[in-house]
Design a protein around this motif. Structure first.
Motif, PDB file in Angstrom:
ATOM      1  N   TYR A   1       0.839  -1.207   0.000  1.00 26.93           N
ATOM      2  CA  TYR A   1       0.000   0.000   0.000  1.00 26.93           C
ATOM      3  C   TYR A   1       0.869   1.250   0.000  1.00 26.93           C
ATOM      4  CZ  TYR A   1      -3.461   3.426   1.546  1.00 26.93           C
ATOM      5  OH  TYR A   1      -4.272   4.532   1.649  1.00 26.93           O
ATOM      6  N   GLN A   2       1.926   1.257   0.805  1.00 29.40           N
ATOM      7  CA  GLN A   2       2.816   2.423   0.827  1.00 29.40           C
ATOM      8  C   GLN A   2       3.531   2.586  -0.511  1.00 29.40           C
ATOM      9  OE1 GLN A   2       2.944   4.792   3.067  1.00 29.40           O
ATOM     10  NE2 GLN A   2       1.383   3.711   4.276  1.00 29.40           N
ATOM     11  N   ARG A   3       3.803   1.477  -1.182  1.00 26.92           N
ATOM     12  CA  ARG A   3       4.391   1.566  -2.517  1.00 26.92           C
ATOM     13  C   ARG A   3       3.400   2.194  -3.492  1.00 26.92           C
ATOM     14  NH1 ARG A   3       8.040  -3.185  -5.265  1.00 26.92           N
ATOM     15  NH2 ARG A   3       8.475  -2.155  -7.245  1.00 26.92           N
ATOM     16  N   LEU A   4       2.138   1.813  -3.358  1.00 29.59           N
ATOM     17  CA  LEU A   4       1.094   2.411  -4.183  1.00 29.59           C
ATOM     18  C   LEU A   4       0.954   3.898  -3.868  1.00 29.59           C
ATOM     19  CD1 LEU A   4      -1.311   2.207  -6.149  1.00 29.59           C
ATOM     20  CD2 LEU A   4      -2.712   1.466  -4.214  1.00 29.59           C
ATOM     21  N   ALA A   5       1.000   4.238  -2.570  1.00 24.22           N
ATOM     22  CA  ALA A   5       0.891   5.640  -2.179  1.00 24.22           C
ATOM     23  C   ALA A   5       2.048   6.463  -2.753  1.00 24.22           C
ATOM     24  CB  ALA A   5       0.859   5.761  -0.658  1.00 24.22           C
ATOM     25  N   GLU A   6       3.245   5.892  -2.733  1.00 26.13           N
ATOM     26  CA  GLU A   6       4.398   6.605  -3.298  1.00 26.13           C
ATOM     27  C   GLU A   6       4.248   6.765  -4.804  1.00 26.13           C
ATOM     28  OE1 GLU A   6       7.830   8.676  -3.765  1.00 26.13           O
ATOM     29  OE2 GLU A   6       6.735   8.219  -1.905  1.00 26.13           O
ATOM     30  N   ALA A   7       3.732   5.726  -5.471  1.00 25.44           N
ATOM     31  CA  ALA A   7       3.514   5.828  -6.916  1.00 25.44           C
ATOM     32  C   ALA A   7       2.523   6.946  -7.240  1.00 25.44           C
ATOM     33  CB  ALA A   7       3.013   4.493  -7.462  1.00 25.44           C
ATOM     34  N   LYS A   8       1.504   7.084  -6.394  1.00 29.47           N
ATOM     35  CA  LYS A   8       0.517   8.145  -6.630  1.00 29.47           C
ATOM     36  C   LYS A   8       1.111   9.522  -6.339  1.00 29.47           C
ATOM     37  CE  LYS A   8      -4.306   9.310  -5.609  1.00 29.47           C
ATOM     38  NZ  LYS A   8      -4.587   9.684  -7.004  1.00 29.47           N
ATOM     39  N   ARG A   9       2.003   9.604  -5.358  1.00 31.74           N
ATOM     40  CA  ARG A   9       2.666  10.886  -5.110  1.00 31.74           C
ATOM     41  C   ARG A   9       3.547  11.272  -6.298  1.00 31.74           C
ATOM     42  NH1 ARG A   9       2.606   9.209   0.418  1.00 31.74           N
ATOM     43  NH2 ARG A   9       4.480   7.945   0.179  1.00 31.74           N
ATOM     44  N   GLN A  10       4.198  10.278  -6.898  1.00 29.88           N
ATOM     45  CA  GLN A  10       5.062  10.553  -8.045  1.00 29.88           C
ATOM     46  C   GLN A  10       4.247  10.856  -9.299  1.00 29.88           C
ATOM     47  OE1 GLN A  10       8.391  10.809  -7.962  1.00 29.88           O
ATOM     48  NE2 GLN A  10       8.368  10.394  -5.757  1.00 29.88           N
ATOM     49  N   ARG A  11       3.048  10.241  -9.414  1.00 27.43           N
ATOM     50  CA  ARG A  11       2.206  10.448 -10.587  1.00 27.43           C
ATOM     51  C   ARG A  11       0.792  10.772 -10.113  1.00 27.43           C
ATOM     52  NH1 ARG A  11       1.221   5.913 -13.000  1.00 27.43           N
ATOM     53  NH2 ARG A  11       0.745   6.822 -15.020  1.00 27.43           N
ATOM     54  N   PRO A  12       0.517  12.000  -9.689  1.00 31.72           N
ATOM     55  CA  PRO A  12      -0.779  12.348  -9.100  1.00 31.72           C
ATOM     56  C   PRO A  12      -1.964  12.076 -10.015  1.00 31.72           C
ATOM     57  CG  PRO A  12       0.833  14.104  -8.756  1.00 31.72           C
ATOM     58  CD  PRO A  12       1.445  13.148  -9.729  1.00 31.72           C
ATOM     59  N   GLN A  13      -1.706  11.974 -11.312  1.00 34.70           N
ATOM     60  CA  GLN A  13      -2.818  11.716 -12.231  1.00 34.70           C
ATOM     61  C   GLN A  13      -3.338  10.279 -12.110  1.00 34.70           C
ATOM     62  OE1 GLN A  13       0.332  12.146 -13.016  1.00 34.70           O
ATOM     63  NE2 GLN A  13       0.988  10.961 -14.808  1.00 34.70           N
ATOM     64  N   MET A  14      -2.562   9.396 -11.508  1.00 33.52           N
ATOM     65  CA  MET A  14      -3.039   8.035 -11.305  1.00 33.52           C
ATOM     66  C   MET A  14      -4.235   8.062 -10.357  1.00 33.52           C
ATOM     67  SD  MET A  14      -0.998   4.664  -9.915  1.00 33.52           S
ATOM     68  CE  MET A  14      -0.941   5.177  -8.209  1.00 33.52           C
ATOM     69  N   GLN A  15      -5.280   7.312 -10.684  1.00 29.41           N
ATOM     70  CA  GLN A  15      -6.503   7.281  -9.898  1.00 29.41           C
ATOM     71  C   GLN A  15      -6.612   5.962  -9.126  1.00 29.41           C
ATOM     72  OE1 GLN A  15      -9.212  10.025 -10.130  1.00 29.41           O
ATOM     73  NE2 GLN A  15      -7.128  10.794 -10.425  1.00 29.41           N
ATOM     74  N   VAL A  16      -7.179   6.047  -7.928  1.00 26.56           N
ATOM     75  CA  VAL A  16      -7.412   4.872  -7.088  1.00 26.56           C
ATOM     76  C   VAL A  16      -8.880   4.855  -6.710  1.00 26.56           C
ATOM     77  CG1 VAL A  16      -6.861   3.690  -4.928  1.00 26.56           C
ATOM     78  CG2 VAL A  16      -5.056   4.894  -6.186  1.00 26.56           C
ATOM     79  N   VAL A  17      -9.527   3.703  -6.916  1.00 21.45           N
ATOM     80  CA  VAL A  17     -10.928   3.509  -6.545  1.00 21.45           C
ATOM     81  C   VAL A  17     -10.993   2.391  -5.514  1.00 21.45           C
ATOM     82  CG1 VAL A  17     -13.243   2.895  -7.332  1.00 21.45           C
ATOM     83  CG2 VAL A  17     -11.750   4.274  -8.801  1.00 21.45           C
ATOM     84  N   LEU A  18     -11.578   2.667  -4.359  1.00 26.68           N
ATOM     85  CA  LEU A  18     -11.807   1.652  -3.335  1.00 26.68           C
ATOM     86  C   LEU A  18     -13.219   1.115  -3.488  1.00 26.68           C
ATOM     87  CD1 LEU A  18     -10.869   0.164  -0.726  1.00 26.68           C
ATOM     88  CD2 LEU A  18     -11.917   2.038   0.556  1.00 26.68           C
TER      89      LEU A  18
END
Length: 874
Positions: A179-196
């Motif tokens: 999850y923290q890896r995913l969070a870092e990826a989103k910080r690096q690429r804010p355009q990436m979207q996450v849907v829960l």
């Protein structure tokens, strides 16, 4: 552990399927643990559980000697008894009367030997594993769609995708490093979207751009509706469907019945929310779906998995970077167990039970007694125990009387079995209590072997501690029994390296590129090469072979027709119970329950409800949760993120840690017809206040004290102290006499009345022996660490003793509150004071308090507190 300093050892974490690399170093009397920056799974990160592995390595409560009943015996006596008992059952009732039940905690080498003995030489298929409870539906879904138990993704895809669907997965707590890896990826690429996609607004909602709080059990309705909408809007990859799949026409025809209105009714989501989500999926160039127990643990789990694979196949978003359906494995070696055939419907090396495969494995093993067909899976195995078909069972490294559904019935079934053998690291577990023979196994840090993580990467687990007492590796124990059963030549192993190489050789034996699992390139490793083995992702064939995307005979994937399950409706049980993990505990707490730091965040079992479902209950009440099969007690807490009409209770507590909190005692043993995986979700329940006459917390000198005889108790691990949270329906008329009796009398008592509360301290020879804090209506708010510290260093002045009597540290005016950051022991009230003092971000809190700066697991809770502070009036 003797005082010694050693070089750091690279090994692998024994918790979830992320498979993090760990560096462990013995230093003096302890072990320091850190993340391995070179390991591809975690790149140096560790969660709080991994960081605290060093706290779990003491020998308190360990099973250190073989035991027959309650008697310590020699290894020869125990092994002779085990082999003799199995032989007698086989001779009298046949091999089908014997069963093995393994664990995703076993190493691949352990699993291989146990599976080989049962299916290859005893000649029955009754070898299953607790992976049946978490991964079986993912396996079945992958095999139906892709032709093999083949996870078509890897962690680095998270850095390349555009849209992530988190479905039935609270990765923030269950797979925190990923999850923290995913969070870092989103910080690096804010355009990436996450849907829960989850009925609860879990901690993972912190990262989500959209949360779809669908009704429990309606995932197939959502994905069928999405598939139909994409088809209607020409958003499918028709070229991919024609070239690489079959079954699309039937799957799309079945999905056509799921228009927007019907999906809205079934899921409880508004048409506008659904349409926005469908557009989001259609527009994303690359997409990953991360799914876990919320999908797998269902009576329609396999169909739910295939609803997800249908989406990826229909849009062509699979087998390319940043695309694919990704099953997040629950255990460290669930995949390694499947590689060797640890499930009852597998033979070995991803082979099944066709006549050709049985013959092939028999020739490789040198056995003419290979079982010709599948055996009993987990729930069927315990059904067979209940009706007497199974006369002997060997349970290895797992605690099924806590983890199986309908757990009380499972207990009754095991209690009636004539021969129960348990290989364990702990002397006392719910399951070990019913064993006739207990065999001491090695624990993490003591054993050698390999594990395979969620992305198909094989890693070494290495020993850095000597074997304690007479504990031995599971592979050695099983091999010794096999030799006594007359199979010595096939089980003459002296080191796990030999087992691994045999396993690798079998994976490539007569393969010709037809089986996905092939690590034959590792079959010729020397022992030194095995010792130095770095993480390797399979396949690793010895001979070149053509790369394949799918593993059906026609090289095409399958779309499946899937429909939602019919959920039970019971009058008088108006709520739906979902169970799962909490942040800092693991499975049945055999390991994590030993670490005091991991008890800080959630020290007792809880029942999480939406505020509208509280009825006559209040926050902090003890409640009774009841289903048609059983009941449990837990502390009520409210959460607006909880879907109305549903409740959440953690899965971890057992009879060693709580009086009555085993959630699986409530769960019906309904299973998926394809995978055999039980439905651990969507249990109809009712919740009512348990009318406690008093509540309190009791601290006693020394660890391991038995719990008091009260209606509700929960043990909180503390160093050098037995700490119990207590409540009872009968008033405690004479607490002084009660406390004296618990401590054998002779205490010098000191007490105070603090409003409705009553606090007592018991002293003997200047040392604190007991501390009891009582309240008629609620749990007294205490600084547990301050009370525990007083047992080590008694307060010497009157002010310090008065502070202890009040349940706080001397001179400390501001309490910490409930622990939010376990890494640094930072409480909620401390955080709120920092927010009031001007901290307005997670980073600012970290700079002042350090919270959120280590493993990152508390960051979602920190953000929630920041949001609450921002909305409160000044």
């Amino acid at each position: 552990m003797t005082a010694v300093n050693t070089a750091a050892v690279n090994t692998t974490c024994p918790y979830c399927g992320v498979g993090c690399g760990v560096r462990a170093q013995v230093q003096g009397e302890g072990v320091t643990v850190s993340g391995d920056p070179q390991h591809p799974a975690n790149l140096g990160r560790l969660c709080i559980k991994g960081s605290r592995l060093g706290d779990t390595l003491d020998l308190s409560g360990r099973l250190l000697h073989p035991m027959l009943g309650d008697r310590c015996v020699s290894w020869d006596q125990a092994l002779d008894a085990a082999a003799g008992g199995l032989q007698q059952v086989i001779r009298t009732h046949g091999p089908q009367a014997v069963a093995f039940y393994g664990s995703g905690q076993l190493l691949t080498e352990d699993y291989y030997v146990a599976n080989k003995l049962m299916k290859g030489f005893i000649g029955a298929g009754n070898m299953d594993t607790n992976s049946r409870l978490c991964m079986a539906s993912a396996v079945a879904g992958y095999k139906r769609a892709l032709g093999a138990d083949w996870v078509p993704c890897r962690y680095r895809d998270l850095e390349q995708t555009d849209l992530v669907l988190l479905v039935g997965s609270n990765a923030a707590w269950a797979h925190p490093v990923l999850y923290q890896r995913l969070a870092e990826a989103k910080r690096q690429r804010p355009q990436m979207q996450v849907v829960l996609i989850d009925p609860r607004a879990t901690a993972s909602a912190d990262l989500a751009d959209r949360h779809l709080a669908l009704q429990p059990g309606s995932d197939i309705a959502l994905f069928n509706g999405l598939l139909h909408w994409l088809h209607q809007h020409d958003a499918l990859d028709q070229a991919f469907l024609q070239q690489h799949t079959t079954g699309a026409d039937a799957a799309l025809a079945a999905a056509a019945g799921w228009d927007l209105a019907r999906v809205s009714r079934e899921t409880g989501l508004s048409p506008d929310a659904l349409t926005a989500f469908f557009h989001q999926v259609a527009q994303a160039p690359r997409m990953m779906t991360l799914f876990s127990m919320g999908i797998n643990q269902s009576s329609a789990g396999t169909d739910q998995v295939n609803a997800i694979t249908n989406l990826h196949l229909a849009t062509g978003r699979i087998n390319t970077p940043g695309n694919g359906p990704f099953s997040l494995t629950g255990q460290p070696n669930a995949m390694g167990g499947r590689e060797v055939g640890g499930l009852a419907n597998q033979l070995a090396a991803h082979m099944g039970f066709s006549a050709e495969e049985v013959d092939r494995v028999g020739r490789f093993w040198g056995s003419d007694n290979v079982t010709p067909g599948p055996g009993l899976n987990a729930t069927a195995l315990f059904d067979a125990l209940a009706d007497g078909r199974i006369k002997a069972v060997w349970i290895m490294g797992t605690n099924p009387l806590v983890s199986l559904p309908d757990a009380d019935r499972a207990r009754q079934a095991l209690a009636g079995c004539p021969l129960v053998i348990v290989s364990e690291v702990m002397q006392e577990t719910d399951t070990a209590a019913l064993a006739h023979i207990r065999l001491p196994a090695l624990a993490w840090g003591e054993k050698e072997g390999t594990v395979t993580n969620s992305e198909r990467t094989i890693s070494r687990q290495r020993a850095f501690l000597p074997p304690p007492g007479e504990a031995r590796g599971d592979w050695w124990i099983v091999s010794q029994v096999a030799q006594r059963l007359g199979f010595g030549a096939a089980f003459a192993y002296t080191h796990p390296h030999q087992i691994f190489c045999e396993h690798a050789a079998l994976s490539g034996f007569e393969n010709q590129g037809q089986r996905a699992f092939d690590i034959s390139a590792l079959a010729t490793l020397t022992q030194e090469q095995y010792q130095q083995l770095t993480p390797q992702r399979w396949p690793l064939p010895a001979l070149p072979r053509q790369a394949r995307a799918f593993w059906h005979a026609d090289d095409k994937a399958r779309l499946l027709v899937v429909q939602p399950p019919v959920l039970p409706e019971l009058t008088g049980y108006p709520l739906t119970l979902n169970s799962g993990r909490i942040r800092d505990q693991w499975h049945t707490m055999t390991r994590t329950g030993k670490a005091a730091a991991l008890m800080r965040h959630t020290p007792e079992p809880v029942c999480v409800l939406h505020p509208a479902d509280m009825a006559d209950m209040a926050e902090g009440d003890i409640v009774c949760v009841t289903s048609p099969r059983g009941w449990l007690l837990a502390r009520a807490t409210t959460d607006n993120g909880q879907l109305r009409g549903s409740v959440f209770v953690p899965m971890h507590w057992n009879r060693q840690f709580s009086a009555q909190a085993r959630v699986n005692a409530l769960v019906e043993a309904r299973v998926d017809p394809v995978s055999g995986q039980p439905q651990s979700k969507q249990t109809p329940v009712r919740v009512a206040r348990w009318p406690a006459a008093w509540q309190g917390e009791l601290f006693l000198r020394g660890e391991g004290a038995p719990p008091p005889d009260v209606g509700y108790w929960s043990r909180v691990t503390q160093p050098g102290v037995s700490d119990f949270i207590l409540a009872d329906r009968t008033p405690l008329a004479e607490p002084e006499a009660w406390l004296q009796a618990l401590c054998g009398g002779g205490l010098l008592l000191q007490q105070a009345f603090m409003g409705a509360a009553r606090h007592l301290l018991g002293w003997r020879d200047g040392e604190l022996q007991a501390a009891l804090y009582l309240h008629p209506q609620r749990l007294p708010g205490l600084d547990r660490e301050a009370v525990v510290a007083a047992f080590r260093t008694p307060p010497v002045d009157a002010a310090a003793r008065r502070a202890l009597l009040a349940g706080r540290a001397a001179g400390e005016q501001a309490p910490r509150g409930a622990i939010v950051c376990s890494c640094f022991g930072i409480g909620e009230l401390e955080i709120r004071r920092a927010l009031a003092g001007g901290c307005a971000s997670v980073e600012a809190l970290g700079a002042v308090l350090k919270c959120g700066t280590h493993c990152g697991s508390c960051r979602p809770e920190l953000k929630k507190l920041i949001q609450q502070a921002a909305t409160q009036p000044a």
